[in-house]
Design a protein around this motif. Structure first.
Motif, PDB file in Angstrom:
ATOM      1  N   ILE A 101      31.333  30.621  21.855  1.00  0.00           N
ATOM      2  CA  ILE A 101      30.808  30.926  23.184  1.00  0.00           C
ATOM      3  C   ILE A 101      31.881  31.546  24.071  1.00  0.00           C
ATOM      4  O   ILE A 101      31.652  32.553  24.749  1.00  0.00           O
ATOM      5  CB  ILE A 101      30.217  29.658  23.825  1.00  0.00           C
ATOM      6  CG1 ILE A 101      29.022  29.174  22.987  1.00  0.00           C
ATOM      7  CG2 ILE A 101      29.802  29.907  25.270  1.00  0.00           C
ATOM      8  CD1 ILE A 101      28.510  27.814  23.369  1.00  0.00           C
ATOM      9  N   HIS A 102      33.077  30.964  24.058  1.00  0.00           N
ATOM     10  CA  HIS A 102      34.154  31.513  24.881  1.00  0.00           C
ATOM     11  C   HIS A 102      34.485  32.949  24.487  1.00  0.00           C
ATOM     12  O   HIS A 102      34.890  33.752  25.332  1.00  0.00           O
ATOM     13  CB  HIS A 102      35.407  30.645  24.753  1.00  0.00           C
ATOM     14  CG  HIS A 102      35.330  29.353  25.501  1.00  0.00           C
ATOM     15  ND1 HIS A 102      35.205  29.289  26.874  1.00  0.00           N
ATOM     16  CD2 HIS A 102      35.356  28.061  25.066  1.00  0.00           C
ATOM     17  CE1 HIS A 102      35.165  28.013  27.260  1.00  0.00           C
ATOM     18  NE2 HIS A 102      35.257  27.260  26.172  1.00  0.00           N
ATOM     19  N   ARG A 105      31.429  35.190  26.139  1.00  0.00           N
ATOM     20  CA  ARG A 105      30.954  34.937  27.493  1.00  0.00           C
ATOM     21  C   ARG A 105      32.129  34.764  28.439  1.00  0.00           C
ATOM     22  O   ARG A 105      32.691  33.685  28.569  1.00  0.00           O
ATOM     23  CB  ARG A 105      30.054  33.686  27.503  1.00  0.00           C
ATOM     24  CG  ARG A 105      28.690  33.854  26.838  1.00  0.00           C
ATOM     25  CD  ARG A 105      27.714  34.546  27.758  1.00  0.00           C
ATOM     26  NE  ARG A 105      27.521  33.807  28.987  1.00  0.00           N
ATOM     27  CZ  ARG A 105      26.602  32.834  29.150  1.00  0.00           C
ATOM     28  NH1 ARG A 105      25.775  32.531  28.143  1.00  0.00           N
ATOM     29  NH2 ARG A 105      26.481  32.195  30.300  1.00  0.00           N
ATOM     30  N   GLU A 106      32.511  35.856  29.107  1.00  0.00           N
ATOM     31  CA  GLU A 106      33.625  35.786  30.053  1.00  0.00           C
ATOM     32  C   GLU A 106      33.306  34.843  31.211  1.00  0.00           C
ATOM     33  O   GLU A 106      34.205  34.282  31.835  1.00  0.00           O
ATOM     34  CB  GLU A 106      33.948  37.177  30.587  1.00  0.00           C
ATOM     35  CG  GLU A 106      34.654  38.076  29.594  1.00  0.00           C
ATOM     36  CD  GLU A 106      36.019  37.557  29.195  1.00  0.00           C
ATOM     37  OE1 GLU A 106      36.709  36.966  30.060  1.00  0.00           O
ATOM     38  OE2 GLU A 106      36.400  37.713  28.021  1.00  0.00           O
ATOM     39  N   ASP A 107      32.005  34.670  31.502  1.00  0.00           N
ATOM     40  CA  ASP A 107      31.606  33.791  32.595  1.00  0.00           C
ATOM     41  C   ASP A 107      31.579  32.329  32.175  1.00  0.00           C
ATOM     42  O   ASP A 107      31.448  31.452  33.022  1.00  0.00           O
ATOM     43  CB  ASP A 107      30.230  34.194  33.117  1.00  0.00           C
ATOM     44  CG  ASP A 107      29.149  34.057  32.040  1.00  0.00           C
ATOM     45  OD1 ASP A 107      29.413  34.460  30.887  1.00  0.00           O
ATOM     46  OD2 ASP A 107      28.061  33.553  32.352  1.00  0.00           O
ATOM     47  N   ALA A 108      31.708  32.060  30.883  1.00  0.00           N
ATOM     48  CA  ALA A 108      31.645  30.688  30.370  1.00  0.00           C
ATOM     49  C   ALA A 108      33.026  30.052  30.445  1.00  0.00           C
ATOM     50  O   ALA A 108      33.725  29.907  29.447  1.00  0.00           O
ATOM     51  CB  ALA A 108      31.116  30.674  28.938  1.00  0.00           C
ATOM     52  N   GLN A 162      25.894  32.770  19.189  1.00  0.00           N
ATOM     53  CA  GLN A 162      26.114  33.674  20.318  1.00  0.00           C
ATOM     54  C   GLN A 162      24.837  34.421  20.691  1.00  0.00           C
ATOM     55  O   GLN A 162      24.493  34.548  21.870  1.00  0.00           O
ATOM     56  CB  GLN A 162      27.218  34.670  19.966  1.00  0.00           C
ATOM     57  CG  GLN A 162      28.592  34.042  19.816  1.00  0.00           C
ATOM     58  CD  GLN A 162      29.581  34.936  19.093  1.00  0.00           C
ATOM     59  OE1 GLN A 162      29.185  35.911  18.453  1.00  0.00           O
ATOM     60  NE2 GLN A 162      30.863  34.618  19.177  1.00  0.00           N
ATOM     61  N   THR A 167      22.635  35.158  27.551  1.00  0.00           N
ATOM     62  CA  THR A 167      23.205  34.977  28.884  1.00  0.00           C
ATOM     63  C   THR A 167      22.794  33.656  29.530  1.00  0.00           C
ATOM     64  O   THR A 167      23.044  33.429  30.714  1.00  0.00           O
ATOM     65  CB  THR A 167      22.765  36.129  29.804  1.00  0.00           C
ATOM     66  OG1 THR A 167      21.328  36.127  29.905  1.00  0.00           O
ATOM     67  CG2 THR A 167      23.231  37.473  29.269  1.00  0.00           C
ATOM     68  N   ASN A 169      22.622  29.516  30.294  1.00  0.00           N
ATOM     69  CA  ASN A 169      23.629  28.479  30.538  1.00  0.00           C
ATOM     70  C   ASN A 169      23.224  27.110  30.012  1.00  0.00           C
ATOM     71  O   ASN A 169      24.011  26.165  30.097  1.00  0.00           O
ATOM     72  CB  ASN A 169      23.932  28.373  32.031  1.00  0.00           C
ATOM     73  CG  ASN A 169      24.700  29.570  32.538  1.00  0.00           C
ATOM     74  OD1 ASN A 169      25.448  30.210  31.809  1.00  0.00           O
ATOM     75  ND2 ASN A 169      24.505  29.896  33.812  1.00  0.00           N
ATOM     76  N   THR A 181      26.925  25.459  29.885  1.00  0.00           N
ATOM     77  CA  THR A 181      28.098  26.240  30.241  1.00  0.00           C
ATOM     78  C   THR A 181      27.925  26.760  31.658  1.00  0.00           C
ATOM     79  O   THR A 181      26.816  26.769  32.201  1.00  0.00           O
ATOM     80  CB  THR A 181      28.321  27.405  29.251  1.00  0.00           C
ATOM     81  OG1 THR A 181      29.562  28.042  29.543  1.00  0.00           O
ATOM     82  CG2 THR A 181      27.204  28.429  29.333  1.00  0.00           C
ATOM     83  N   SER A 183      30.552  28.772  35.136  1.00  0.00           N
ATOM     84  CA  SER A 183      31.801  29.414  35.542  1.00  0.00           C
ATOM     85  C   SER A 183      32.853  28.429  36.026  1.00  0.00           C
ATOM     86  O   SER A 183      33.942  28.831  36.425  1.00  0.00           O
ATOM     87  CB  SER A 183      31.527  30.446  36.640  1.00  0.00           C
ATOM     88  OG  SER A 183      30.951  29.817  37.768  1.00  0.00           O
TER      89      SER A 183
END
Length: 256
Positions: A101-102, A105-108, A162, A167, A169, A181, A183
């Motif tokens: 996931i990391h 997903r830059e937002d995760a 993934q 997108t 959460n 997940t 931010s």
């Protein structure tokens, strides 16, 4: 903490930003234990360290969640290699899920995964999470599912995980458990709190042996806007200071 688990402080060895992240993630581990969502030494919470290195923090394998401290968290790279050789080892199964996931997903900034009884029970039900409560609507507006493929050790499962999360959460891992997940650690914890509560309500409602009243169609579509009003746009940050105060009253050693 016992002498056997006494770990030297890393506070003066890391940046202020990383230290704050360590304190928040250690707090999340303690809260998961406090609310009874832990599974002995299994399941994981992870957080990405700011910067271009794509390093993240995860729990040391073998420590109970109520023993986790800011200094005991293990810093690893995207391939699961420990940055500090003297740190504890990590669970490879936990690394597979979280690193997948990391990686995309830059937002995760944070990922939480649990094996609670209610969460696994709902994950085993063919219809998944049902719109039976106000709590269920928040996850349902942002929900994904991933089919069970065995213990998460295979590299090739990452791409499917993934793709399934996309997108979203909130995710229900079929026959396995829950995943959230966001931010920040605070928002990810709040997401898990809401998802876990929705699952507990669903299991109890289904056990009542009475006709159920689902939430009317269309309300799910408006729940995100309503949530923004309830939390004043602050999300988990509104509850997080109070949760930290709660932990400080019980046992402030998570800050070590």
């Amino acid at each position: 903490m016992t002498d056997q688990l006494a770990i030297p402080s890393k506070k003066d060895r890391v940046s202020p930003e990383e230290w704050q992240l360590r304190v928040d993630l250690a707090a999340a581990y303690r809260l998961v234990a406090l609310y009874g969502w832990d599974d002995l030494i299994f399941t994981h919470l992870s957080a990405r360290i700011p910067g271009d290195e794509h390093h993240f923090l995860i729990n040391p394998y073998g420590m109970m969640f109520d023993e986790i401290t800011a200094s005991s968290l293990v810093r690893v790279d995207q391939d699961g290699n420990k940055i500090n050789p003297e740190d504890f080892d990590i669970n490879p199964a936990g690394f597979t899920i979280h690193s997948a996931i990391h990686a995309v997903r830059e937002d995760a900034a944070c990922v939480m995964h649990t094996h609670t009884t209610a969460g696994v029970a709902v994950s085993a039900q063919s219809e998944g999470l049902l719109p039976l409560s106000q709590q269920s609507l928040f996850p349902l507006s942002n929900m994904a599912y991933h089919d069970y493929e065995g213990v998460a050790l295979r590299e090739d499962e990452k791409a499917r995980l993934q793709a399934d999360l996309g997108t979203n959460n909130f995710m229900i891992l079929r026959n396995h458990g829950l995943l959230t997940t966001a931010s920040s650690v605070a928002d990810t914890f709040l997401n898990m709190y809401i998802l876990q509560t929705a699952c507990e309500i669903q299991i109890q409602a289904l056990a009542g042996n009475r006709a159920l009243t689902p939430v009317p169609d269309g309300i799910v579509d408006t729940i995100k806007q309503q949530a923004e009003k309830v939390t004043k746009g602050m999300g988990g940050k509104l509850a997080w200071p109070g949760l930290l105060r709660k932990l400080d009253r019980i046992d402030p050693s998570f800050r070590n």
